[in-house]
Design an enzyme around this catalytic site. Structure first.
Site, short mmCIF file in Angstrom:
data_model
loop_
_atom_site.label_atom_id
_atom_site.label_comp_id
_atom_site.label_asym_id
_atom_site.label_seq_id
_atom_site.Cartn_x
_atom_site.Cartn_y
_atom_site.Cartn_z
N HIS A 186 0.82 -1.22 0.00
CA HIS A 186 0.00 0.00 0.00
C HIS A 186 0.85 1.27 0.00
CE1 HIS A 186 0.56 1.17 4.29
NE2 HIS A 186 0.67 -0.14 4.50
N CYS A 193 2.43 -4.77 6.98
CA CYS A 193 2.20 -4.58 5.55
C CYS A 193 3.43 -3.93 4.91
CB CYS A 193 0.98 -3.72 5.32
SG CYS A 193 -0.58 -4.56 5.74
#
Length: 524
Positions: free
Chosen positions: A422, A441
């Site tokens: 992301h 992440c």
């Protein structure tokens, strides 16, 4: 006469029955012929051994005599075999014949095996694990015409040699083709599909016609592997590392390269955690490279190294924020995403900040829910006084916008750990050399470039460009027509395009874990 009688009898039957009976008779004839050939071949065992070794003791060797001794040897030594079920099952199905000895005897191919096993130290492996010296001694005795004195000694030595060869050959084949360790058994955060040896691959060693051809074929030929092998031979200290640390780093990464889990696709995304880099690969070349931020690790300050390992490192204890190793398929891009804040982050960070500043939630565009219903005035809640159970009754979502922790776009792939690639508003982290700073992440330095690499100059990419700059952003999902594989991996040593060896810090301590497990297999 027999053939004529058979022909007459067949012609007395109906054509269909005649054909069936003829087929059955011919089938039986073939079976009898094969059995006769096999018995003839087995009966030549002593003759073949004598012709090769000139030891008269072998003249009296019989398959039946060997079989009885070998069956007992299999029972007595079953516990010391690495893969006893495979080995025992094979010999049970092949009349307990010394298949390896007899198949390779005439070619003098038996002598090739210990030579290759001796060179296992070139792979960083200890020749002792393949019983190399024992094999050399047994073969020398076998080929010495005066080495074996009695028929009982011949049976015992042949049985021991056959069994040792089978065990060593399977172990060597497994080590070079699949690696010594199963990564999924030693790492807690490991979700990469990794092929391991099975009964078919292990039984194959009994069918090879030439040891040399087979052993040459299983040598790893990947350029990265060959580069690390070359570096291992003349190990010198890498910058900031001792010679010992350098050698051990090469050893553990050689093992990683032996694991059968490398991308087979022509196009894929590769994230190397210790390097904090993403490469979009297409036909062996990187068409896009960028910095990434990965999950915070247990060894981010590199306070532990390979020299300081001990048995306690055999149990992998990952930090909760470490990015897992995995492979999956990127299937969708979500522009202007909503961040469903995990409970662990909500309790340890969001609520802590809300307790300090009643307007923190509204300033960060975070919506609070309780019992599935939106809380209208979250600033009135006394967050600092809530019990853990009360905190757990609340859930939090961050709306799309410039402050959203996921940035303007995220890329999803199925995985059990709920991680993804992301964007991020915290761009300053990309300027730092140590980028293990996320909750798990992978944050992308150039998310729009990444979207372009995935979608190309398509209408969907044009939509992404448009949505990202909207004043009142709305969540938008765009699926990939062709899913793209993603591999999140962990290499701390490799050879770059110029042939220079690159080393990275072991930020998760995974080298230490692997080295602790490999200790009994590695050469000094």
């Amino acid at each position: 006469m027999i053939a004529l009688s058979r022909y007459i009898c067949l012609n007395m039957l109906s054509p269909k029955k005649s054909i069936l009976l003829f087929s059955a008779v011919m089938g039986l004839s073939i079976v009898f012929t094969l059995q006769s050939c096999k018995k003839k071949s087995r009966s030549d065992m002593g003759k073949a051994l004598f012709a090769t070794t000139n030891n008269k003791v072998f003249k009296d060797i019989t398959p039946e005599g060997f079989s009885a001794v070998f069956q007992k040897k299999l029972i007595d030594q079953k516990a010391r075999l690495t893969n006893p079920k495979i080995i025992v099952a094979y010999y049970e199905q092949h009349d307990y014949d010394p298949v390896l000895i007899m198949e390779h005897l005439d070619k003098q191919d038996l002598k090739v095996l210990p030579k290759y096993l001796q060179k296992s130290n070139e792979h960083g492996l200890d020749p002792k694990m393949f019983q190399t010296e024992k094999l050399k001694a047994m073969l020398a005795k076998l080929y010495d015409k005066n080495g074996i004195k009695t028929i009982d000694e011949a049976y015992q030595d042949m049985a021991e040699l056959e069994l040792t060869m089978a065990n060593s050959l399977i172990n060597y084949s497994n080590a070079l083709q699949f690696g010594v360790m199963n990564p999924r058994r030693i790492y807690a955060n490991y979700y990469t599909q990794t092929k391991r040896p099975d009964s078919i691959s292990m039984s194959h060693v009994f069918e090879v016609k030439s040891f040399k051809t087979f052993l040459d074929s299983i040598q790893p030929k990947d350029p990265q592997y060959l580069a690390l092998q070359k570096a291992l031979v003349g190990t010198t200290a890498a910058p900031g590392m001792s010679a010992e640390e350098t050698q051990r780093a090469i050893l553990v990464n050689l093992e990683r390269l032996r694991w059968k889990n490398k991308p087979s696709e022509s196009k894929y995304v590769l994230v190397n955690i210790p390097d904090y880099q993403l490469n979009f690969m297409d036909n062996g070349k990187s068409i896009l490279n960028m910095k990434v931020c990965v999950g915070e690790g247990r060894n981010k300050d590199h306070s532990h190294n390979l020299v300081e390992y001990d048995d306690s490192y055999q149990i992998d204890r990952p930090f909760s924020r470490e990015t897992p190793q995995l492979n999956s398929m990127i299937y969708v891009a979500e522009v202007n995403p909503v961040w469903n804040i995990p409970q662990s982050i909500a309790s340890k960070e969001i609520i802590v900040e809300a307790a300090k500043d009643p307007y923190y939630l509204s300033n960060k565009n975070i919506v609070v829910y309780k019992g599935g219903q939106e809380v209208e005035d979250p600033e009135t809640i006394k967050w600092a006084t809530l019990s853990e159970n009360e905190k757990a009754s609340y859930s939090f979502k961050q709306k799309p916008g410039d402050d959203n922790s996921l940035g303007k776009i995220k890329f999803l792939f199925k995985n059990s750990t709920n991680v993804y690639l992301h964007d991020t508003p915290a761009k300053q982290a990309f300027a730092k050399p140590m980028r293990a700073v996320s909750h798990g992440c992978v944050r992308l330095e150039k998310p729009l470039d990444f979207a372009h690499a995935l979608f190309g100059d398509s209408a969907k990419y044009k939509t992404i460009e448009k949505c990202i700059v909207e004043d009142n952003p709305e969540p938008t999902s765009l699926s990939l027509n062709n899913k793209v594989p993603v591999y999140i991996t962990y290499f701390t040593c490799w050879s770059d395009d110029s042939g220079t060896l690159q080393f990275r810090k072991d930020i998760y301590g995974l080298d230490i874990v692997l080295y602790a497990h490999l200790q009994k297999f590695l050469s000094a």
